[in-house]
Design a protein around this motif. Structure first.
Motif, PDB file in Angstrom:
ATOM      1  N   SER A  68       0.836  -1.068   0.168  1.00 23.62           N
ATOM      2  CA  SER A  68      -0.116  -0.001   0.094  1.00 23.62           C
ATOM      3  C   SER A  68       0.779   1.102  -0.038  1.00 23.62           C
ATOM      4  CB  SER A  68      -0.742  -0.075   1.197  1.00 23.62           C
ATOM      5  OG  SER A  68      -0.244   0.092   2.419  1.00 23.62           O
ATOM      6  N   THR A  69       0.210   2.392  -0.587  1.00 20.27           N
ATOM      7  CA  THR A  69       0.831   3.465  -0.509  1.00 20.27           C
ATOM      8  C   THR A  69       0.398   4.425   0.253  1.00 20.27           C
ATOM      9  OG1 THR A  69       1.586   2.980  -2.834  1.00 20.27           O
ATOM     10  CG2 THR A  69       1.659   5.457  -2.308  1.00 20.27           C
ATOM     11  N   LYS A  70       1.475   5.284   0.950  1.00 21.93           N
ATOM     12  CA  LYS A  70       0.623   6.464   1.918  1.00 21.93           C
ATOM     13  C   LYS A  70       1.798   7.416   1.671  1.00 21.93           C
ATOM     14  CE  LYS A  70       2.956   4.894   6.202  1.00 21.93           C
ATOM     15  NZ  LYS A  70       3.145   4.983   7.490  1.00 21.93           N
ATOM     16  N   ASN A  71       1.508   8.600   2.213  1.00 26.14           N
ATOM     17  CA  ASN A  71       2.393   9.830   2.138  1.00 26.14           C
ATOM     18  C   ASN A  71       3.170   9.642   3.428  1.00 26.14           C
ATOM     19  OD1 ASN A  71       2.082  11.104   0.010  1.00 26.14           O
ATOM     20  ND2 ASN A  71       0.782  12.687   0.529  1.00 26.14           N
ATOM     21  N   ILE A  72       4.798   9.811   3.514  1.00 28.97           N
ATOM     22  CA  ILE A  72       5.315   9.963   4.888  1.00 28.97           C
ATOM     23  C   ILE A  72       6.107  11.162   4.853  1.00 28.97           C
ATOM     24  CG2 ILE A  72       5.474   7.330   5.017  1.00 28.97           C
ATOM     25  CD1 ILE A  72       8.443   7.567   4.023  1.00 28.97           C
ATOM     26  N   LEU A  73       6.591  11.553   5.926  1.00 30.37           N
ATOM     27  CA  LEU A  73       7.347  12.570   6.040  1.00 30.37           C
ATOM     28  C   LEU A  73       8.787  12.298   5.819  1.00 30.37           C
ATOM     29  CD1 LEU A  73       6.385  15.346   6.913  1.00 30.37           C
ATOM     30  CD2 LEU A  73       6.897  14.746   9.423  1.00 30.37           C
ATOM     31  N   THR A  74       9.538  13.091   4.969  1.00 28.09           N
ATOM     32  CA  THR A  74      10.794  12.667   4.605  1.00 28.09           C
ATOM     33  C   THR A  74      11.908  13.751   4.749  1.00 28.09           C
ATOM     34  OG1 THR A  74      10.665  13.099   2.376  1.00 28.09           O
ATOM     35  CG2 THR A  74      10.151  10.776   2.921  1.00 28.09           C
ATOM     36  N   VAL A  75      13.160  13.687   4.540  1.00 25.63           N
ATOM     37  CA  VAL A  75      13.923  14.715   4.272  1.00 25.63           C
ATOM     38  C   VAL A  75      14.438  14.364   2.855  1.00 25.63           C
ATOM     39  CG1 VAL A  75      16.356  15.210   4.685  1.00 25.63           C
ATOM     40  CG2 VAL A  75      14.827  15.077   6.766  1.00 25.63           C
TER      41      VAL A  75
END
Ligand SMILES: *[C@@H]1O[C@H](CO)[C@@H](O)[C@H](O)[C@H]1NC(C)=O
Ligand SMILES: *[C@@H]1O[C@H](CO)[C@@H](O)[C@H](O)[C@H]1NC(C)=O
Ligand SMILES: *[C@@H]1O[C@H](CO)[C@@H](O)[C@H](O)[C@H]1NC(C)=O
Ligand SMILES: *[C@@H]1O[C@H](CO)[C@@H](O)[C@H](O)[C@H]1NC(C)=O
Ligand SMILES: *[C@@H]1O[C@H](CO)[C@@H](O)[C@H](O)[C@H]1NC(C)=O
Ligand SMILES: *[C@@H]1O[C@H](CO)[C@@H](O)[C@H](O)[C@H]1NC(C)=O
Ligand SMILES: *[C@@H]1O[C@H](CO)[C@@H](O)[C@H](O)[C@H]1NC(C)=O
Ligand SMILES: *[C@@H]1O[C@H](CO)[C@@H](O)[C@H](O)[C@H]1NC(C)=O
Ligand SMILES: *[C@@H]1O[C@H](CO)[C@@H](O)[C@H](O)[C@H]1NC(C)=O
Ligand SMILES: *[C@@H]1O[C@H](CO)[C@@H](O)[C@H](O)[C@H]1NC(C)=O
Ligand SMILES: *[C@@H]1O[C@H](CO)[C@@H](O)[C@H](O)[C@H]1NC(C)=O
Ligand SMILES: *[C@@H]1O[C@H](CO)[C@@H](O)[C@H](O)[C@H]1NC(C)=O
Ligand SMILES: [Cu+2]
Length: 556
Positions: free
Chosen positions: A38-45
């Motif tokens: 599944s795809t989700k938005n994650i917080l990244t640098v």
């Protein structure tokens, strides 16, 4: 003539300092990632998970410009970096700074001093660090070398934890209901869950290696809530460092690594029979009656493009405290002349407990007995303030924190006894710090308790590394236990796993003035209040005071 050469020398030194000053741009953003079907938005640098690696040499200064283009307040912490006299860039939210709010920037100054080896950086606001983290690799200074033959190549191994759903929601739900946060759905190695999970085999991390070489593994436990067992099939490891400090070479079939810790380990590629080998990790979950993620993450060690079915290593069982204890007992610092404080000016005993808070009248909460889960140090469950403690300390702003964190548990009890009385379950909520004079030789005994549930707690101190001089099970005995301390070559760490129903004793000299967070590195426990702060006062000398604040600190 003389004057000119002095100027030239100065110029060279400036050049040298400039060459060692590295700069990184970190853009915090929401990025779509697919894991476990599944795809989700994650917080990244910079869109990366794990985030970018910072490279430095011992003694460098590194500048990191953070632009927050995400939707959350965030801060970053440089875990294991002493930051001499510079708490301004340490990062924990509402402890040393107010958050970097969406659409704003902040610049961190990373001052490297004694560290050499591996540490890491991570978000230090809510549970953002689940996806906002990366390695910090500190090489020896120019023209110095490792205290072992230079490895052929280095392989970073960042252990993480993955939830299918929104991690912020997991935390928000837990704090709302008072219940335990949902356990994760997978562990990851370098961002990948590996072959044993659905939809993951095509993206499993693979380390291509050549026969008969020595590789340096830089292993980081970036998991949110889990201690981890780690091993590679067919390949014993030689641990040579932990928490950016070298150890005596120590051969082992597996390691146990707590959240926050790092291990540097040498791997000799001696396989000759054409197999593929799994690199594998799974939870060490020491508490009974707590639901852990018991899945196993894998990566692959591949020689010669082999395509055989990989072999799994034998990892200890998730509740194998005996194996965890045996591994940790073998760690020794490399030098036998390390500067361990032989005498102590001040001793603190800190009882480390998981607790309950009474549910609001007429409601039912999600914790044990219909109450809310909480946690404490010396029976105080830490409440983060709304202005950061460093600013309040520096500017003498009152009513932000108190200085009443006690040097001992307020009441002695049989900390590791069975059937403890119920009143021990309920701590007091407060924002209390402990003030320490500059240059104090400090001993802290972290005493695990059986209040509500006993388990191993990885206690982390900001701004310091410390000598782990002793560990044991049961109640710490002030007379007997110090006799068996290792005051010769104890390991130097920034995070110590306090044994389940046991204790760990650490020593360090308080020569880094500032405001420094102390907390369990299991984020569920941090969020429940298993935290406190030490304020180390300035010394008298010109290099013994906190540096002035940078021209811009984010406002609250
Ligand atoms: C943040 O930094 C970037 C790049 O230096 C700059 O373009 C932008 O204006 C800064 N934003 C704020 C809010 O300071
Ligand atoms: C390292 O060694 C080289 C060659 O000997 C020398 O030019 C350089 O100045 C040295 N660097 C440092 C930091 O000592
Ligand atoms: C994740 O949960 C947080 C907290 O409830 C919420 O503010 C945020 O909008 C959610 N993010 C997504 C992508 O749904
Ligand atoms: C947490 O787990 C519960 C029970 O399985 C589930 O109903 C809930 O949706 C989960 N929460 C999140 C944020 O995924
Ligand atoms: C492995 O490498 C070492 C030196 O790097 C060498 O002495 C040894 O002969 C090699 N062994 C094999 C089996 O190739
Ligand atoms: C290769 O060696 C490993 C480790 O010694 C062993 O577990 C495995 O069974 C061997 N494979 C074959 C095909 O012989
Ligand atoms: C590599 O050598 C170690 C002993 O040093 C041995 O235990 C291990 O089985 C060897 N690995 C392989 C794959 O042959
Ligand atoms: C890989 O190839 C080298 C020579 O090319 C050989 O010595 C070694 O045994 C092979 N190892 C494996 C695991 O296939
Ligand atoms: C592995 O595969 C790559 C790409 O096909 C090739 O360049 C390399 O020579 C192969 N290595 C070995 C040891 O067979
Ligand atoms: C570990 O858990 C198993 C059940 O999964 C149990 O049988 C065993 O007694 C436990 N061991 C310890 C040391 O708690
Ligand atoms: C503390 O509790 C343990 C386990 O119940 C028990 O064995 C021990 O005797 C108790 N110690 C004291 C001093 O009461
Ligand atoms: C973000 O930080 C500011 C400053 O401390 C605070 O006022 C605000 O409530 C925070 N926002 C959230 C969503 O926590
Ligand atoms: Cu804990």
């Amino acid at each position: 003539m003389k004057f000119v050469s002095v100027l030239m020398l100065f110029g060279l030194l400036l050049c040298q300092a400039w060459a060692d000053t590295n700069q990184y741009d970190f853009i915090i953003q929401e990025t779509p990632y697919t894991r476990l079907c599944s795809t989700k938005n994650i917080l990244t640098v910079n869109g990366q998970f794990p985030g970018p690696t910072i490279y430095a040499r011992k003694g460098d200064t590194v500048i990191v410009n953070v632009q927050n283009q995400g939707d959350y307040n965030i801060t970053l912490h440089w875990h294991g970096l002493r930051q001499p006299r510079n708490p301004w860039s340490d990062g924990p939210e509402y402890i040393t700074q107010c958050p970097i709010q969406p659409g704003t920037n902040f610049t961190y100054n990373l001052l490297f001093s004694e560290e050499e080896g591996t540490i890491w950086w991570h978000a230090h606001s809510d549970w953002d660090r689940a996806t906002v983290h990366g390695a910090i690799i500190i090489h020896p200074q120019e023209n110095s070398s490792f205290p072992f033959p230079t490895p052929y190549k280095e392989i970073p191994i960042i252990l993480g934890e993955w939830w299918k759903s929104n991690v912020s929601q997991i935390l928000a739900d837990a704090l709302r209901t008072g219940g335990a946060p949902n356990s994760s759905d997978a562990f990851t190695i370098n961002g990948q869950p590996g072959d044993l999970y659905p939809c993951s085999s095509s993206s499993t991390f693979t380390a291509q290696v050549e026969y008969n070489q020595t590789y340096l593994l830089r292993i980081i436990n970036a998991a949110v809530n889990n201690e981890i067992f780690f091993a590679i099939a067919g390949h014993p490891l030689t641990v040579v460092g932990t928490d950016a400090s070298y150890t005596k070479p120590y051969s082992t079939d597996f390691i146990m690594i707590t959240p926050g810790q790092t291990f540097d380990a040498l791997l000799l590629t001696n396989a000759t029979n054409g197999s593929l080998f799994y690199i594998a990790a799974s939870s060490y979950g020491s508490a009974t009656a707590v639901r852990y993620d018991t899945t196993t993450t894998t990566a692959i060690l591949q020689y010669n493009n082999s395509t055989e079915t990989p072999i799994l290593p034998a990892l200890p069982k998730f509740n194998d405290t005996a194996s965890a204890t045996e591994f940790v007992a073998g760690l020794r610092s490399l030098a036998s002349d390390v500067d361990v404080p032989q005498a102590v000016d001040e001793r603190m005993t800190i009882a480390v407990s998981v607790n309950l808070l009474t549910c609001d009248p007429g409601k039912t909460c999600g914790g044990a007995n219909g109450d809310r889960f909480a946690a404490s140090l010396n029976n105080l469950s830490f409440v983060p303030p709304t202005t950061d403690i460093l600013e309040a300390y520096y500017k003498n702003i009152s009513l932000v924190y108190g200085t009443g964190f006690p040097a001992d548990p307020p009441a002695k009890f049989n900390y590791t006894g069975d059937n403890l009385p119920g009143y021990l379950l309920f701590p007091r909520r407060a924002t209390e710090v402990r003030v320490v004079e500059y240059n104090t030789s400090l001993e802290i005994v972290f005493q695990g308790t059986n209040v509500l549930a006993a388990e191993n707690h990885p206690m982390h101190i900001h701004g310091y590394s410390f000598y782990v001089v002793g560990r044991g099970f049961g109640n710490f005995d002030e007379e007997k236990d110090p006799l068996s301390y290792n005051l010769v070559d104890p390991p130097i760490e920034n995070t110590v796993g306090v044994p389940k129903s046991g204790w760990a004793a650490i020593r360090f000299r308080a020569t880094n003035p500032g405001v420094w967070f102390i907390h369990c590195h299991v984020d569920a426990h941090t969020s429940w209040g298993m935290d406190t702060v030490i304020i180390v006062k300035n010394g008298e000398g010109s290099n013994e005071g906190m540096l002035p604040p940078p021209s811009y600190m984010p406002p609250c």
